[in-house]
Design a protein around this motif. Structure first.
Motif, PDB file in Angstrom:
ATOM      1  N   GLN A 597       0.863  -1.180   0.000  1.00 58.39           N
ATOM      2  CA  GLN A 597       0.000   0.000   0.000  1.00 58.39           C
ATOM      3  C   GLN A 597       0.898   1.227   0.000  1.00 58.39           C
ATOM      4  O   GLN A 597       1.831   1.330   0.804  1.00 58.39           O
ATOM      5  CB  GLN A 597      -0.907  -0.012   1.233  1.00 58.39           C
ATOM      6  CG  GLN A 597      -1.777   1.212   1.397  1.00 58.39           C
ATOM      7  CD  GLN A 597      -2.972   1.223   0.477  1.00 58.39           C
ATOM      8  OE1 GLN A 597      -3.272   0.229  -0.171  1.00 58.39           O
ATOM      9  NE2 GLN A 597      -3.668   2.342   0.414  1.00 58.39           N
ATOM     10  N   THR A 598       0.650   2.181  -0.911  1.00 55.64           N
ATOM     11  CA  THR A 598       1.559   3.317  -1.071  1.00 55.64           C
ATOM     12  C   THR A 598       1.068   4.609  -0.433  1.00 55.64           C
ATOM     13  O   THR A 598       1.763   5.611  -0.452  1.00 55.64           O
ATOM     14  CB  THR A 598       1.819   3.576  -2.566  1.00 55.64           C
ATOM     15  OG1 THR A 598       0.571   3.844  -3.220  1.00 55.64           O
ATOM     16  CG2 THR A 598       2.489   2.373  -3.211  1.00 55.64           C
ATOM     17  N   ASN A 619       0.212   3.329   4.499  1.00 55.01           N
ATOM     18  CA  ASN A 619       1.401   3.457   3.657  1.00 55.01           C
ATOM     19  C   ASN A 619       2.512   2.540   4.169  1.00 55.01           C
ATOM     20  O   ASN A 619       2.918   2.641   5.314  1.00 55.01           O
ATOM     21  CB  ASN A 619       1.860   4.923   3.691  1.00 55.01           C
ATOM     22  CG  ASN A 619       2.985   5.203   2.731  1.00 55.01           C
ATOM     23  OD1 ASN A 619       3.421   4.317   1.990  1.00 55.01           O
ATOM     24  ND2 ASN A 619       3.456   6.434   2.729  1.00 55.01           N
ATOM     25  N   GLY A 620       2.990   1.627   3.303  1.00 55.92           N
ATOM     26  CA  GLY A 620       4.051   0.705   3.703  1.00 55.92           C
ATOM     27  C   GLY A 620       3.570  -0.670   4.101  1.00 55.92           C
ATOM     28  O   GLY A 620       4.376  -1.590   4.256  1.00 55.92           O
ATOM     29  N   ASP A 621       2.249  -0.857   4.278  1.00 55.02           N
ATOM     30  CA  ASP A 621       1.718  -2.186   4.596  1.00 55.02           C
ATOM     31  C   ASP A 621       1.955  -3.128   3.411  1.00 55.02           C
ATOM     32  O   ASP A 621       1.693  -2.769   2.256  1.00 55.02           O
ATOM     33  CB  ASP A 621       0.217  -2.118   4.899  1.00 55.02           C
ATOM     34  CG  ASP A 621      -0.070  -1.589   6.294  1.00 55.02           C
ATOM     35  OD1 ASP A 621       0.883  -1.371   7.049  1.00 55.02           O
ATOM     36  OD2 ASP A 621      -1.254  -1.393   6.625  1.00 55.02           O
ATOM     37  N   ILE A 622       2.436  -4.334   3.701  1.00 57.19           N
ATOM     38  CA  ILE A 622       2.755  -5.311   2.663  1.00 57.19           C
ATOM     39  C   ILE A 622       1.826  -6.508   2.794  1.00 57.19           C
ATOM     40  O   ILE A 622       1.588  -7.011   3.896  1.00 57.19           O
ATOM     41  CB  ILE A 622       4.229  -5.761   2.765  1.00 57.19           C
ATOM     42  CG1 ILE A 622       5.160  -4.573   2.468  1.00 57.19           C
ATOM     43  CG2 ILE A 622       4.533  -6.910   1.797  1.00 57.19           C
ATOM     44  CD1 ILE A 622       6.633  -4.882   2.661  1.00 57.19           C
ATOM     45  N   LEU A 656       3.714  -3.508  -6.765  1.00 59.14           N
ATOM     46  CA  LEU A 656       4.485  -4.694  -6.436  1.00 59.14           C
ATOM     47  C   LEU A 656       5.502  -4.361  -5.354  1.00 59.14           C
ATOM     48  O   LEU A 656       6.034  -3.248  -5.309  1.00 59.14           O
ATOM     49  CB  LEU A 656       5.196  -5.226  -7.682  1.00 59.14           C
ATOM     50  CG  LEU A 656       4.300  -5.779  -8.794  1.00 59.14           C
ATOM     51  CD1 LEU A 656       5.155  -6.272  -9.962  1.00 59.14           C
ATOM     52  CD2 LEU A 656       3.402  -6.897  -8.286  1.00 59.14           C
ATOM     53  N   ALA A 657       5.780  -5.344  -4.472  1.00 57.32           N
ATOM     54  CA  ALA A 657       6.643  -5.071  -3.316  1.00 57.32           C
ATOM     55  C   ALA A 657       7.751  -6.101  -3.148  1.00 57.32           C
ATOM     56  O   ALA A 657       8.304  -6.238  -2.065  1.00 57.32           O
ATOM     57  CB  ALA A 657       5.794  -5.014  -2.042  1.00 57.32           C
ATOM     58  N   TYR A 658       8.106  -6.812  -4.221  1.00 60.11           N
ATOM     59  CA  TYR A 658       9.280  -7.688  -4.135  1.00 60.11           C
ATOM     60  C   TYR A 658      10.516  -6.828  -3.877  1.00 60.11           C
ATOM     61  O   TYR A 658      11.421  -7.211  -3.149  1.00 60.11           O
ATOM     62  CB  TYR A 658       9.451  -8.483  -5.427  1.00 60.11           C
ATOM     63  CG  TYR A 658       8.251  -9.312  -5.803  1.00 60.11           C
ATOM     64  CD1 TYR A 658       7.997 -10.521  -5.151  1.00 60.11           C
ATOM     65  CD2 TYR A 658       7.358  -8.891  -6.791  1.00 60.11           C
ATOM     66  CE1 TYR A 658       6.889 -11.285  -5.488  1.00 60.11           C
ATOM     67  CE2 TYR A 658       6.255  -9.650  -7.128  1.00 60.11           C
ATOM     68  CZ  TYR A 658       6.017 -10.838  -6.471  1.00 60.11           C
ATOM     69  OH  TYR A 658       4.917 -11.593  -6.792  1.00 60.11           O
ATOM     70  N   ALA A 659      10.516  -5.647  -4.484  1.00 56.00           N
ATOM     71  CA  ALA A 659      11.550  -4.643  -4.226  1.00 56.00           C
ATOM     72  C   ALA A 659      10.865  -3.338  -3.853  1.00 56.00           C
ATOM     73  O   ALA A 659       9.775  -3.040  -4.348  1.00 56.00           O
ATOM     74  CB  ALA A 659      12.426  -4.428  -5.464  1.00 56.00           C
ATOM     75  N   THR A 660      11.490  -2.578  -2.973  1.00 53.29           N
ATOM     76  CA  THR A 660      10.952  -1.272  -2.605  1.00 53.29           C
ATOM     77  C   THR A 660      12.102  -0.334  -2.288  1.00 53.29           C
ATOM     78  O   THR A 660      13.252  -0.761  -2.160  1.00 53.29           O
ATOM     79  CB  THR A 660       9.984  -1.393  -1.403  1.00 53.29           C
ATOM     80  OG1 THR A 660       9.340  -0.137  -1.182  1.00 53.29           O
ATOM     81  CG2 THR A 660      10.718  -1.814  -0.139  1.00 53.29           C
ATOM     82  N   LYS A 664      10.675   3.749   1.660  1.00 48.51           N
ATOM     83  CA  LYS A 664       9.420   3.047   1.919  1.00 48.51           C
ATOM     84  C   LYS A 664       9.575   1.957   2.984  1.00 48.51           C
ATOM     85  O   LYS A 664       8.591   1.521   3.570  1.00 48.51           O
ATOM     86  CB  LYS A 664       8.903   2.416   0.629  1.00 48.51           C
ATOM     87  CG  LYS A 664       8.191   3.382  -0.297  1.00 48.51           C
ATOM     88  CD  LYS A 664       6.834   3.764   0.252  1.00 48.51           C
ATOM     89  CE  LYS A 664       6.072   4.636  -0.731  1.00 48.51           C
ATOM     90  NZ  LYS A 664       4.809   5.128  -0.152  1.00 48.51           N
ATOM     91  N   SER A 665      10.823   1.516   3.218  1.00 49.92           N
ATOM     92  CA  SER A 665      11.038   0.421   4.169  1.00 49.92           C
ATOM     93  C   SER A 665      11.117   0.894   5.611  1.00 49.92           C
ATOM     94  O   SER A 665      11.116   0.079   6.530  1.00 49.92           O
ATOM     95  CB  SER A 665      12.336  -0.319   3.823  1.00 49.92           C
ATOM     96  OG  SER A 665      13.476   0.454   4.175  1.00 49.92           O
TER      97      SER A 665
END
Length: 733
Positions: A597-598, A619-622, A656-660, A664-665
């Motif tokens: 979620q962005t 924001n940041g929820d995966i 997509l959140a395989y990479a961020t 954002k982390s």
């Protein structure tokens, strides 16, 4: 390659299948040359019976067949008796139903709309229409005509339908005259057309480049743009120079307008360290209020708790714990005073110290509230403390106004129900959010702020943690001792080396911190994909989706977030059937994808397996996509134990959140973190960003790439310098 030629489709609206009122996206059936066609695109306003000229191309949708996707349009009032009847019967004009519409068209035919607009007294000839109703119908139809006139005017400047709706709402029928007088009003009033586009409109209207409206808008643009880079203010002379260069005008013209704006209160001027600084009023208020509120807390602290050291000694014995001297100092300060900043790097015992503070507060009957800036950070705070923690927005009971701006129900008139508030990850908190906390804090409430000052600052404007520490006004305890159990972790020891400008230990192969050397982008990307898909799951039993996270310094390039996500998705979750995919502007979302979620969305409803319900995804929820319904263009996403249905515009907030990105982390921790190390712009490759990325890893940290890039990041101690006033305002008070 030649551009594809655009086609035209002319006709009247037969049916509105779908309409998003917030952005104008419309799916409709159009009657053209005796045949119906489905048309999709952005429209400012549309009703059944409207006559349109659409400009676009035919496209074949996999589920809905052939559609005319239009980019531009012209809109006309209905002209035939049949189309006018459809238009009025659709409810487009307030006060007219089907029966009245038929009587009007029977009486006036193709002249019906003209009579309604220009000869309302003739409407009184129709049974059931009084003099008052005739005038009301005239007002409504003129409003509709006026809106279409404004939309037609805006279309020639390529103003989107979504923007056109905002412009109409902001200025109504006065829009054209206001824009022709000052095109730069489009940059404000929550319309937010870019300065460059407003500048182009001004040029087409032959406005001079030294027009006062242009200079004023240029100044606002520069200072607002810089607030997006974290600055709450700018030095007067710098603002003048940058604006003059941007507008290609003489400095004196900028100075004159700046002085006018300061005199009128549009901007605030104040001195910081003997230099003149210029603020936007809202950011000035945020920093000055926060400083005065903190000063009041220092001047009128809560009632002192006696016997703190004895209580701490007893607590240590009971729990068989022996706190280090700085930990004891922090606990005692939190108990005896009203304010504390607790800071320190990984492995220095912040969590252990915080837990002691919470337990001792409870023993004294002090009601404690816990919060953090993001959902993930709040969840982690709950896990390590065993207490309920909320996001700051949730704690303050956020609501959203008509312009999607946050409004907090908790404020000076409705304060928080707590005796002590603990905020974690303070480095992520911007000054506007911090002001919200200060306004809702009850008198006499204790405040403990926890953060790592070496991590990245907030995405929003301000340097809250850094300014509070630098002011010297707020009690600060910085934990520096790395505890023995943490000393065994290379992640911890290397993080401390990085923050002190030393190269991390990268030669060992028996720890939790690894460096895989590679000099080519393609090989680096391939190694990262292999680590995620095969090597780490095989060696450590990690899940490619739940345990492993790739963190990139930036979004662009072959080793940026966007490209790495596509590579990882291709291997980890390849396409099995178009039926279980939704095409979005940047990514294709698939069943089984890892997504993030962005932005905060407090209206999204979730359910848990136990049947409990709630709202809010942050924001940041995966999460993981568990189901896709392509016909309704919706997706079911699981975030830990919460399940959410996404549809419509809400899907745009998923990526997509395989990479961020490292930014954002923040607030998150992952069992395994992989970071590409390759040449990039200095503003993205610096020490604090590397330190923040490294400290996201709990069990394994792997760098893949060039040693020279790693060294450059360690050496680049250019912290994100921010112009702000909180430190100065605290020192003054």
């Amino acid at each position: 390659m030649a551009e594809k030629q655009l086609l035209q489709l002319c006709g009247s609206v037969e049916e509105i299948i779908y309409r998003n009122e917030s952005n104008g996206y419309t799916v409709m059936t159009v009657m053209s040359d005796g045949a119906t066609a489905t048309a999709v695109g952005m429209l400012s306003d549309v009703n059944i019976g409207d006559e349109l000229k659409l400009v676009g191309n035919w496209k074949n949708h996999s589920s809905y067949g052939e559609q005319f996707s239009f980019e531009y349009y012209e809109q006309f009032m209905p002209s035939t008796s049949d189309s006018i009847l459809k238009y009025l019967s659709s409810g487009a004009v307030k006060g007219i139903g089907r029966a009245t519409a038929k009587r009007l068209v029977d009486a006036f035919g193709e002249n019906t709309l003209d009579v309604m607009q220009n000869e309302p007294v003739r409407l009184e000839e129709i049974r059931g229409i009084s003099h008052e109703k005739a005038l009301a119908l005239c007002t409504e139809i003129r409003k509709a005509f006026g809106m279409r006139e404004v939309m037609a005017y805006l279309e020639k400047y390529r103003i989107s339908a979504q923007e056109a709706v905002k412009i109409w709402k902001a200025f109504g029928s006065e829009a054209i005259s206001l824009i022709e007088s000052d095109p730069y009003i489009l940059c404000e009033n929550n319309v937010n057309v870019s300065f460059e586009r407003a500048d182009n409109i001004a040029a087409s209207l032959d406005k001079p480049c030294d027009d006062k409206c242009r200079i004023r808008a240029g100044i606002i643009y520069i200072i607002t743009y810089n607030s997006g880079n974290g600055h709450t203010c700018l030095p007067y002379e710098r603002l003048t120079a940058v604006t003059a260069k941007f507008l290609k005008l003489d400095d004196k013209l900028i100075d004159n307008m700046l002085d006018e704006m300061i005199m009128s209160g549009e901007l605030i001027l104040t001195q910081i360290e003997e230099r003149d600084f210029v603020f936007l009023p809202l950011l000035y208020r945020s920093e000055s209020y926060s400083a005065s509120r903190l000063s009041m807390m220092l001047k009128f602290p809560p009632e002192k708790i006696t016997g703190v050291e004895l209580a701490l000694d007893t607590f240590e014995k009971k729990n068989n714990i022996s706190y280090a001297s700085l930990q004891r100092k922090a606990i005692i300060e939190a108990m005896s005073g009203g304010l504390l900043i607790l800071t320190g790097g990984p492995g220095t015992g912040k969590t252990t110290t915080l837990n002691a503070i919470i337990e001792l507060y409870k023993q004294c009957g002090i009601k404690v509230a816990l919060c953090a800036p993001t959902g993930r950070a709040a969840q982690r705070m709950s896990e390590v403390t065993g207490c309920d923690a909320k996001t700051i927005h949730r704690l303050l009971e956020v609501e959203w106004d008509k312009n999607d701006k946050p409004v907090f129900k908790r404020n000076e008139r409705n304060m928080l129900d707590c005796d002590a508030l603990i905020i974690d990850e303070l480095s992520m908190v911007d000054v506007s959010l911090f002001e919200g906390v200060m306004r809702a804090l009850p008198l006499g409430c204790r405040l403990v702020m926890v953060g790592d000052s070496d991590q990245l600052p907030s995405v929003g404007a301000g340097n809250v943690l850094g300014d509070l520490i630098a002011s010297g006004r707020i009690p600060v305890v910085q934990l520096t001792e790395i505890f023995r159990q943490s000393m065994q972790s290379l992640i911890v020891t290397n993080a401390h080396k990085i923050v002190h400008g030393e190269m991390p230990e990268i030669s060992r192969a028996d720890g939790d911190f690894f460096f895989i050397a590679s000099s080519e982008k393609e090989k680096i990307a391939g190694t990262i994909v292999d680590l995620c898909s095969s090597r780490l799951p095989r060696t450590y039993g990690f899940s490619s989706f739940e345990d492993i996270q790739v963190l990139c310094p930036g979004r662009k390039g072959e080793l940026g977030v966007t490209d790495m996500n596509k590579r990882l998705q291709h291997i980890l979750n390849p396409s099995k059937s178009p039926k279980y995919e939704i095409q979005m502007p940047v990514y294709t979302l698939r069943l089984g994808d890892k997504v993030m979620q962005t932005k905060n969305n407090y209206d999204l409803l979730w359910t848990k397996s136990d049947g409990s319900e709630g709202s809010g995804i942050f924001n940041g929820d995966i999460g993981i996509i568990e189901d896709i319904n392509k016909s309704s263009k919706s997706a079911c996403v699981r975030f830990d134990d919460r399940v959410v249905i996404y549809s419509g515009d809400d899907l745009l907030d998923l990526e997509l959140a395989y990479a961020t990105t490292v930014h954002k982390s923040q607030g998150n921790e992952f069992n395994a973190v992989i970071i590409p190390m390759y040449y990039g712009p200095p503003q993205l490759y610096y020490r604090n960003l590397l330190y923040t990325a490294v400290t996201r890893a709990k069990k394994i940290l792997i760098l893949v790439g060039n040693v020279s890039t790693l060294k450059r990041m360690v050496d680049n101690n250019k912290k994100t310098m921010r112009y702000s006033g909180l430190k100065e305002f605290l020192e003054r008070t």
